[in-house]
Design an enzyme around this catalytic site. Sequence first.
Site, mmCIF file in Angstrom:
data_model
loop_
_atom_site.group_PDB
_atom_site.id
_atom_site.type_symbol
_atom_site.label_atom_id
_atom_site.label_comp_id
_atom_site.label_asym_id
_atom_site.label_seq_id
_atom_site.Cartn_x
_atom_site.Cartn_y
_atom_site.Cartn_z
ATOM 1 N N TYR A 150 8.376 -45.985 -26.686
ATOM 2 C CA TYR A 150 8.438 -44.791 -27.498
ATOM 3 C C TYR A 150 7.173 -44.285 -27.817
ATOM 4 O O TYR A 150 6.628 -43.169 -27.860
ATOM 5 C CB TYR A 150 9.354 -44.849 -28.697
ATOM 6 C CG TYR A 150 9.474 -43.639 -29.574
ATOM 7 C CD1 TYR A 150 9.820 -42.451 -29.058
ATOM 8 C CD2 TYR A 150 8.832 -43.617 -30.863
ATOM 9 C CE1 TYR A 150 9.890 -41.330 -29.847
ATOM 10 C CE2 TYR A 150 9.030 -42.685 -31.734
ATOM 11 C CZ TYR A 150 9.541 -41.239 -31.199
ATOM 12 O OH TYR A 150 9.378 -40.054 -31.884
ATOM 13 N N LYS A 154 4.501 -40.945 -27.294
ATOM 14 C CA LYS A 154 4.090 -40.084 -28.385
ATOM 15 C C LYS A 154 2.504 -40.290 -28.407
ATOM 16 O O LYS A 154 1.710 -39.271 -28.654
ATOM 17 C CB LYS A 154 4.732 -40.506 -29.812
ATOM 18 C CG LYS A 154 5.953 -40.199 -29.945
ATOM 19 C CD LYS A 154 6.114 -38.599 -29.893
ATOM 20 C CE LYS A 154 7.627 -38.147 -30.019
ATOM 21 N NZ LYS A 154 7.802 -36.674 -30.036
HETATM 22 P P1 NDP Z 1 17.099 -35.324 -33.292
HETATM 23 O O1 NDP Z 1 17.833 -36.341 -32.560
HETATM 24 O O2 NDP Z 1 17.998 -34.599 -34.539
HETATM 25 O O3 NDP Z 1 16.845 -34.030 -32.255
HETATM 26 C C1 NDP Z 1 16.440 -34.154 -31.007
HETATM 27 C C2 NDP Z 1 16.437 -32.858 -30.381
HETATM 28 O O4 NDP Z 1 15.935 -32.794 -28.976
HETATM 29 C C3 NDP Z 1 17.990 -32.419 -29.982
HETATM 30 O O5 NDP Z 1 17.873 -30.883 -30.455
HETATM 31 C C4 NDP Z 1 18.182 -32.653 -28.693
HETATM 32 O O6 NDP Z 1 19.056 -31.620 -28.022
HETATM 33 C C5 NDP Z 1 16.863 -32.344 -28.103
HETATM 34 N N1 NDP Z 1 16.535 -33.259 -27.010
HETATM 35 C C6 NDP Z 1 16.249 -34.444 -26.706
HETATM 36 N N2 NDP Z 1 16.235 -34.959 -25.142
HETATM 37 C C7 NDP Z 1 16.469 -33.664 -24.750
HETATM 38 C C8 NDP Z 1 16.359 -33.370 -23.198
HETATM 39 N N3 NDP Z 1 16.324 -34.230 -22.401
HETATM 40 N N4 NDP Z 1 16.445 -32.154 -23.039
HETATM 41 C C9 NDP Z 1 16.707 -31.219 -23.931
HETATM 42 N N5 NDP Z 1 16.681 -31.272 -25.160
HETATM 43 C C10 NDP Z 1 16.561 -32.848 -25.872
HETATM 44 O O7 NDP Z 1 15.752 -35.847 -33.590
HETATM 45 P P2 NDP Z 1 14.455 -35.214 -34.489
HETATM 46 O O8 NDP Z 1 14.913 -33.681 -34.981
HETATM 47 O O9 NDP Z 1 14.108 -36.179 -35.406
HETATM 48 O O10 NDP Z 1 13.465 -35.193 -33.292
HETATM 49 C C11 NDP Z 1 12.655 -34.001 -32.961
HETATM 50 C C12 NDP Z 1 11.245 -34.456 -32.513
HETATM 51 O O11 NDP Z 1 10.689 -34.981 -33.775
HETATM 52 C C13 NDP Z 1 11.329 -35.591 -31.405
HETATM 53 O O12 NDP Z 1 10.286 -35.173 -30.487
HETATM 54 C C14 NDP Z 1 11.071 -36.949 -31.991
HETATM 55 O O13 NDP Z 1 10.210 -37.561 -31.189
HETATM 56 C C15 NDP Z 1 9.982 -36.301 -33.307
HETATM 57 N N6 NDP Z 1 9.938 -37.111 -34.338
HETATM 58 C C16 NDP Z 1 11.161 -37.652 -35.141
HETATM 59 C C17 NDP Z 1 10.751 -38.306 -36.273
HETATM 60 C C18 NDP Z 1 12.100 -38.708 -37.145
HETATM 61 O O14 NDP Z 1 11.783 -39.726 -37.715
HETATM 62 N N7 NDP Z 1 13.109 -38.166 -36.945
HETATM 63 C C19 NDP Z 1 9.404 -38.773 -36.713
HETATM 64 C C20 NDP Z 1 8.529 -38.321 -35.835
HETATM 65 C C21 NDP Z 1 8.592 -37.474 -34.729
HETATM 66 P P3 NDP Z 1 20.246 -32.072 -26.905
HETATM 67 O O15 NDP Z 1 20.599 -33.271 -27.558
HETATM 68 O O16 NDP Z 1 21.390 -30.859 -27.462
HETATM 69 O O17 NDP Z 1 19.599 -31.531 -25.853
HETATM 70 C C1 8X3 Z 2 9.973 -41.368 -35.286
HETATM 71 C C2 8X3 Z 2 9.345 -42.121 -36.230
HETATM 72 O O1 8X3 Z 2 8.399 -44.443 -36.703
HETATM 73 O O2 8X3 Z 2 10.822 -44.096 -36.244
HETATM 74 O O3 8X3 Z 2 8.759 -40.836 -34.587
HETATM 75 O O4 8X3 Z 2 8.952 -44.131 -34.414
HETATM 76 S S1 8X3 Z 2 9.395 -43.760 -35.903
#
Ligand code: NDP
Ligand code: 8X3
Length: 250
Positions: A150, A154
């Site tokens: 992961y 990133k």
């Molecule tokens: P969620 O799981 O709530 O949302 C993830 C979103 O990505 C969903 O809308 C999902 O939609 C979509 N998604 C995932 N895989 C696919 C795919 N193969 N095709 C199309 N859409 C996809 O997580 P977050 O809102 O937290 O995540 C959003 C971003 O933020 C990600 O890139 C994550 O890595 C990043 N992030 C999150 C953090 C956290 O702590 N939550 C911290 C740092 C970064 P669907 O399943 O409907 O396709």
């Molecule tokens: C999501 C934050 O620290 O769980 O990117 O990887 S962490």
Amino acid sequence: MKTVLITGATSGIGKSTAILLAKNGYRLILCGRRKERLEELVKHLSDSTDVCSLHFDVRDRNQVIQSISGLEKKWQIIDVLINNAGNAHGLSSVDKGDLDDWDAMIDSNVKGLLYVSRTILPGMVKHRNGHIINIGSVAGREVYPAGNVYCASKFAVDAITRGMRIDLNEYNIKVSVIHPGFVETEFSLVRFKGDEKKAKNVYSGMQPLRPEDIAEIIVFILSRPQHVTIADLLVLPNAQASAAIINRNK
Ligand code: NDP
Ligand code: 8X3
């Protein structure tokens, strides 16, 4: 008003961003795999703004190209792309990692972001106008135990962002990246394959960011004047000092 395409708009950061951008009058193209959620959100937001949805898996390059190229004429000029879709799958030491989890992370977080960007960028280049906002992570700045693939995905988002900023410089296209720390969304539920207890445990004893916190920052980035690019932001909950140092007594 500007047209914004958001990937991963069905939950978490992407959904909150859609809701806040709608309030601010942006036209929205909402993307994700869960069609019902997209339809519900389109219905909910259509009182505030012009909104449509595209249903595709970012890992499938043909779906990406066909969906975006098939947009009706009035949606074809995309001013802003928010590359948000992505997830972590599993949390295992590198010697025990699940190969399907590794494929899922690299295919969605890295290759998916590239497929969507490659489909939209020629339009931005042609119009000498555009803004890409990539959602990276603190995991793209630091590697933490069992984060391996992961984190690699990133780190790749960070490198791709820097490459985009260099290559697109001559075309008046802005490139930004936000690296959030812990945000409470469906992220941990997906990482732990639906195990609610493990997912809740990630945030125990501390206050994580809310997805709205990142949405507000995105709105701010987009509201800067043309000569200002907010290039790179690390955004942490107050209780988080680094990827693995968390004060759980708050
Ligand atoms: P969620 O799981 O709530 O949302 C993830 C979103 O990505 C969903 O809308 C999902 O939609 C979509 N998604 C995932 N895989 C696919 C795919 N193969 N095709 C199309 N859409 C996809 O997580 P977050 O809102 O937290 O995540 C959003 C971003 O933020 C990600 O890139 C994550 O890595 C990043 N992030 C999150 C953090 C956290 O702590 N939550 C911290 C740092 C970064 P669907 O399943 O409907 O396709
Ligand atoms: C999501 C934050 O620290 O769980 O990117 O990887 S962490």
